[in-house]
Design a protein around this motif. Structure first.
Motif, PDB file in Angstrom:
ATOM      1  N   LEU A  69     -36.058  27.432 -15.514  1.00 36.04           N
ATOM      2  CA  LEU A  69     -36.412  26.028 -15.753  1.00 36.04           C
ATOM      3  C   LEU A  69     -35.286  25.094 -15.318  1.00 36.04           C
ATOM      4  CD1 LEU A  69     -38.133  26.326 -19.262  1.00 36.04           C
ATOM      5  CD2 LEU A  69     -39.243  25.928 -17.049  1.00 36.04           C
ATOM      6  N   PHE A  70     -34.057  25.474 -15.641  1.00 34.53           N
ATOM      7  CA  PHE A  70     -32.911  24.667 -15.240  1.00 34.53           C
ATOM      8  C   PHE A  70     -32.783  24.637 -13.718  1.00 34.53           C
ATOM      9  CE2 PHE A  70     -28.346  24.343 -14.214  1.00 34.53           C
ATOM     10  CZ  PHE A  70     -28.084  23.091 -14.747  1.00 34.53           C
ATOM     11  N   LEU A  71     -32.971  25.787 -13.091  1.00 34.58           N
ATOM     12  CA  LEU A  71     -32.889  25.873 -11.634  1.00 34.58           C
ATOM     13  C   LEU A  71     -33.957  24.999 -10.979  1.00 34.58           C
ATOM     14  CD1 LEU A  71     -31.533  27.279  -9.211  1.00 34.58           C
ATOM     15  CD2 LEU A  71     -33.207  29.119  -9.460  1.00 34.58           C
ATOM     16  N   ALA A  72     -35.179  25.027 -11.522  1.00 36.14           N
ATOM     17  CA  ALA A  72     -36.258  24.197 -10.983  1.00 36.14           C
ATOM     18  C   ALA A  72     -35.912  22.719 -11.110  1.00 36.14           C
ATOM     19  CB  ALA A  72     -37.570  24.509 -11.705  1.00 36.14           C
ATOM     20  N   ALA A  73     -35.314  22.340 -12.241  1.00 37.83           N
ATOM     21  CA  ALA A  73     -34.922  20.937 -12.448  1.00 37.83           C
ATOM     22  C   ALA A  73     -33.848  20.522 -11.448  1.00 37.83           C
ATOM     23  CB  ALA A  73     -34.431  20.743 -13.879  1.00 37.83           C
ATOM     24  N   VAL A  74     -32.887  21.418 -11.208  1.00 40.25           N
ATOM     25  CA  VAL A  74     -31.824  21.120 -10.243  1.00 40.25           C
ATOM     26  C   VAL A  74     -32.410  20.912  -8.846  1.00 40.25           C
ATOM     27  CG1 VAL A  74     -29.835  22.095  -9.017  1.00 40.25           C
ATOM     28  CG2 VAL A  74     -29.976  22.266 -11.507  1.00 40.25           C
ATOM     29  N   LEU A  75     -33.260  21.824  -8.413  1.00 42.66           N
ATOM     30  CA  LEU A  75     -33.823  21.733  -7.070  1.00 42.66           C
ATOM     31  C   LEU A  75     -34.722  20.502  -6.922  1.00 42.66           C
ATOM     32  CD1 LEU A  75     -34.642  25.501  -6.443  1.00 42.66           C
ATOM     33  CD2 LEU A  75     -32.673  24.191  -5.642  1.00 42.66           C
ATOM     34  N   ARG A  76     -35.340  20.089  -8.028  1.00 44.20           N
ATOM     35  CA  ARG A  76     -36.230  18.917  -7.960  1.00 44.20           C
ATOM     36  C   ARG A  76     -35.449  17.610  -7.989  1.00 44.20           C
ATOM     37  NH1 ARG A  76     -37.968  14.773  -7.565  1.00 44.20           N
ATOM     38  NH2 ARG A  76     -39.959  13.850  -8.260  1.00 44.20           N
ATOM     39  N   TRP A  77     -34.419  17.500  -8.825  1.00 45.26           N
ATOM     40  CA  TRP A  77     -33.776  16.220  -9.071  1.00 45.26           C
ATOM     41  C   TRP A  77     -32.401  16.066  -8.432  1.00 45.26           C
ATOM     42  CZ3 TRP A  77     -36.832  12.597 -10.714  1.00 45.26           C
ATOM     43  CH2 TRP A  77     -37.943  12.943 -11.486  1.00 45.26           C
ATOM     44  N   GLU A  78     -31.891  17.118  -7.836  1.00 47.53           N
ATOM     45  CA  GLU A  78     -30.526  17.065  -7.303  1.00 47.53           C
ATOM     46  C   GLU A  78     -30.344  15.952  -6.266  1.00 47.53           C
ATOM     47  OE1 GLU A  78     -27.326  20.083  -5.174  1.00 47.53           O
ATOM     48  OE2 GLU A  78     -29.472  20.545  -5.111  1.00 47.53           O
ATOM     49  N   LYS A  79     -31.210  15.872  -5.293  1.00 45.12           N
ATOM     50  CA  LYS A  79     -31.031  14.892  -4.216  1.00 45.12           C
ATOM     51  C   LYS A  79     -31.119  13.454  -4.707  1.00 45.12           C
ATOM     52  CE  LYS A  79     -32.285  17.848  -0.319  1.00 45.12           C
ATOM     53  NZ  LYS A  79     -33.218  18.061   0.819  1.00 45.12           N
ATOM     54  N   PRO A  80     -32.157  13.084  -5.481  1.00 42.45           N
ATOM     55  CA  PRO A  80     -32.184  11.693  -5.961  1.00 42.45           C
ATOM     56  C   PRO A  80     -31.012  11.343  -6.879  1.00 42.45           C
ATOM     57  CG  PRO A  80     -33.986  12.988  -6.908  1.00 42.45           C
ATOM     58  CD  PRO A  80     -33.402  13.790  -5.812  1.00 42.45           C
ATOM     59  N   VAL A  81     -30.594  12.283  -7.724  1.00 45.01           N
ATOM     60  CA  VAL A  81     -29.457  12.013  -8.602  1.00 45.01           C
ATOM     61  C   VAL A  81     -28.181  11.837  -7.786  1.00 45.01           C
ATOM     62  CG1 VAL A  81     -27.943  13.029 -10.358  1.00 45.01           C
ATOM     63  CG2 VAL A  81     -30.431  13.130 -10.640  1.00 45.01           C
ATOM     64  N   LEU A  82     -27.994  12.681  -6.768  1.00 42.94           N
ATOM     65  CA  LEU A  82     -26.803  12.583  -5.925  1.00 42.94           C
ATOM     66  C   LEU A  82     -26.790  11.263  -5.154  1.00 42.94           C
ATOM     67  CD1 LEU A  82     -24.255  13.979  -4.953  1.00 42.94           C
ATOM     68  CD2 LEU A  82     -25.602  15.106  -3.174  1.00 42.94           C
ATOM     69  N   ALA A  83     -27.957  10.852  -4.662  1.00 48.29           N
ATOM     70  CA  ALA A  83     -28.036   9.579  -3.942  1.00 48.29           C
ATOM     71  C   ALA A  83     -27.697   8.411  -4.871  1.00 48.29           C
ATOM     72  CB  ALA A  83     -29.436   9.406  -3.358  1.00 48.29           C
ATOM     73  N   TRP A  84     -28.208   8.472  -6.098  1.00 50.93           N
ATOM     74  CA  TRP A  84     -27.907   7.428  -7.082  1.00 50.93           C
ATOM     75  C   TRP A  84     -26.420   7.420  -7.398  1.00 50.93           C
ATOM     76  CZ3 TRP A  84     -25.835   7.635 -12.002  1.00 50.93           C
ATOM     77  CH2 TRP A  84     -25.936   6.477 -12.773  1.00 50.93           C
ATOM     78  N   TRP A  85     -25.828   8.611  -7.553  1.00 49.81           N
ATOM     79  CA  TRP A  85     -24.406   8.720  -7.888  1.00 49.81           C
ATOM     80  C   TRP A  85     -23.546   8.126  -6.783  1.00 49.81           C
ATOM     81  CZ3 TRP A  85     -22.255  10.786 -12.351  1.00 49.81           C
ATOM     82  CH2 TRP A  85     -20.874  10.970 -12.334  1.00 49.81           C
ATOM     83  N   ARG A  86     -23.860   8.444  -5.548  1.00 51.96           N
ATOM     84  CA  ARG A  86     -23.054   7.959  -4.418  1.00 51.96           C
ATOM     85  C   ARG A  86     -23.138   6.449  -4.257  1.00 51.96           C
ATOM     86  NH1 ARG A  86     -24.738  12.776  -0.154  1.00 51.96           N
ATOM     87  NH2 ARG A  86     -23.096  14.242  -0.765  1.00 51.96           N
ATOM     88  N   ALA A  87     -24.193   5.849  -4.788  1.00 52.98           N
ATOM     89  CA  ALA A  87     -24.340   4.397  -4.702  1.00 52.98           C
ATOM     90  C   ALA A  87     -23.474   3.665  -5.722  1.00 52.98           C
ATOM     91  CB  ALA A  87     -25.807   4.006  -4.888  1.00 52.98           C
ATOM     92  N   ARG A  88     -22.906   4.398  -6.676  1.00 51.48           N
ATOM     93  CA  ARG A  88     -22.050   3.785  -7.697  1.00 51.48           C
ATOM     94  C   ARG A  88     -20.618   3.642  -7.159  1.00 51.48           C
ATOM     95  NH1 ARG A  88     -26.509   4.079  -8.992  1.00 51.48           N
ATOM     96  NH2 ARG A  88     -26.268   1.889  -8.503  1.00 51.48           N
ATOM     97  N   ALA A  89     -19.890   2.666  -7.683  1.00 55.91           N
ATOM     98  CA  ALA A  89     -18.472   2.499  -7.344  1.00 55.91           C
ATOM     99  C   ALA A  89     -17.671   3.657  -7.921  1.00 55.91           C
ATOM    100  CB  ALA A  89     -17.960   1.173  -7.899  1.00 55.91           C
ATOM    101  N   ILE A  90     -16.504   3.928  -7.360  1.00 56.78           N
ATOM    102  CA  ILE A  90     -15.715   5.084  -7.790  1.00 56.78           C
ATOM    103  C   ILE A  90     -15.323   4.974  -9.262  1.00 56.78           C
ATOM    104  CG2 ILE A  90     -13.560   4.041  -6.992  1.00 56.78           C
ATOM    105  CD1 ILE A  90     -14.515   7.797  -7.059  1.00 56.78           C
ATOM    106  N   GLY A  91     -15.029   3.754  -9.735  1.00 64.69           N
ATOM    107  CA  GLY A  91     -14.695   3.584 -11.149  1.00 64.69           C
ATOM    108  C   GLY A  91     -15.859   3.956 -12.047  1.00 64.69           C
ATOM    109  N   ALA A  92     -17.062   3.561 -11.642  1.00 65.74           N
ATOM    110  CA  ALA A  92     -18.254   3.909 -12.418  1.00 65.74           C
ATOM    111  C   ALA A  92     -18.482   5.416 -12.396  1.00 65.74           C
ATOM    112  CB  ALA A  92     -19.466   3.176 -11.858  1.00 65.74           C
ATOM    113  N   GLN A  93     -18.226   6.047 -11.271  1.00 68.03           N
ATOM    114  CA  GLN A  93     -18.397   7.498 -11.173  1.00 68.03           C
ATOM    115  C   GLN A  93     -17.467   8.232 -12.135  1.00 68.03           C
ATOM    116  OE1 GLN A  93     -17.889   8.604  -7.065  1.00 68.03           O
ATOM    117  NE2 GLN A  93     -19.809   7.654  -6.408  1.00 68.03           N
ATOM    118  N   ILE A  94     -16.247   7.784 -12.227  1.00 67.98           N
ATOM    119  CA  ILE A  94     -15.295   8.420 -13.151  1.00 67.98           C
ATOM    120  C   ILE A  94     -15.728   8.193 -14.593  1.00 67.98           C
ATOM    121  CG2 ILE A  94     -12.924   8.374 -13.997  1.00 67.98           C
ATOM    122  CD1 ILE A  94     -12.056   7.739 -11.122  1.00 67.98           C
TER     123      ILE A  94
END
Length: 328
Positions: free
Chosen positions: A160-185
């Protein structure tokens, strides 16, 4: 007895049958079980991250850490015994002080091999992953540290965890990269402490827990996993924050000769060993909350070295290059 107690006692018969198989199985199955330990996973991750593919190595490490945190939370919530805790007939070829369900080894094997198989996308990789998970689960039952239901739960949660990772990894990563470095930390801190908070909430129903008389064969029991949670949450902080900063700085390439890759690994390990030795010397003794808070920071420092510090050293001494130019 409730349903789960009845189930566990019903599962003792197949465990005893498995342990009645030829004794020469003990050594190879102990070896299989080692492949699910933290030490083995750390070695593999360090080789992949520093010497093969940094992006995939970081991805694999974060998935493994998050899965381990989920496993600890589930153990604290379910508070189940291990087979040898409740029946002296079960031989404890290995001993574990934490609650049993879900099996951490089975869950880790599912997630780890699943990520590798999904990256390969080859039929043989899927077959190898299935065989590895099955063998890992069998080894844990044979060694007397898990019921069949523990293993099944670990595999199910892992899938179940693996399925969630494969489903949501790309959108979450794209959202993360759109944040400023301070927000990421800042978000790195939030994710890290979120694991701790979830574990504390999961343990609340068991407040005041004592070892039941029916578990009198358990021996040493330390079920609350404070040290493991400090390692997982601290590791998440260092890995996520370090990966974010490194990406901001241009990353690094794992290309190079065999000699360069070997030197990177040796420098990385030597740096981690030195940091660990120094931190052990300055770690204070005191109340549990203080010691675990310091352990959390220690593991964060180690992960920060592995993910950020070591690669910067590799680039500085000419053992690696930037993966891309640094933005002005």
């Amino acid at each position: 007895m409730d349903f789960l107690d009845n189930l566990r006692h019903a599962e003792l018969a197949p465990i005893l049958w498995v342990q009645g198989l030829p004794g020469w199985l003990e050594t190879p199955l102990k070896v299989v079980s080692v492949f699910g330990t933290n030490g083995f996973v750390i070695v593999v991750l360090s080789v992949v991250y520093w010497c093969v593919n940094p992006r995939f190595g970081l991805r694999l490490g974060l998935v493994v850490l998050l899965s381990a945190g989920l496993n600890s939370i589930a153990k604290l919530l379910l508070q189940a015994p291990r087979p040898y805790w409740i029946d002296s007939r079960v031989q404890a070829f290995a001993r574990e002080p934490t609650f049993g369900i879900p099996s951490g080894h089975a869950q880790a094997a599912t997630v780890f091999s699943g990520i590798l198989a999904s990256a390969s996308r080859k039929p043989y990789a899927i077959g190898a992953a299935v065989a590895f998970v099955a063998l890992m689960g069998f080894s844990r039952v044979y060694l007397g540290v898990h019921f069949l239901s523990d293993v099944a739960a670990g595999i199910l949660i892992g899938l179940l965890f693996l399925a969630a990772v494969l489903r949501w990894e790309k959108p979450v990563l794209a959202w993360w990269r759109a944040r400023a470095i301070g927000a990421q930390i800042g978000l790195s801190v939030a994710v890290s402490l979120g694991v701790v908070v979830a574990a504390l909430l999961a343990s609340l129903p068991g407040a005041g827990w004592t070892l039941p008389e029916a578990w009198r064969f358990a021996g040493l029991v330390a079920p609350w996993e404070e040290s493991r949670l400090a390692a997982i949450s601290g590791g998440l902080l260092g890995a996520i924050a370090g990966g974010s900063v490194l990406s901001h700085k241009g990353g690094f390439s794992a290309a190079g000769s065999v000699k360069q890759r070997a030197l990177r690994w040796l420098i990385g390990v030597a740096g981690a060993a030195l940091i660990w030795a120094v931190l052990r010397l300055v770690t204070p003794q005191g109340p549990l909350l203080l010691t675990e808070a310091v352990a959390y920071l220690n593991y964060a420092a180690l992960a920060l070295w592995a993910v950020l510090g070591a690669p910067l050293v590799f680039v500085a001494v000419g053992l690696a290059e930037r993966a891309r130019p640094v933005a002005p």
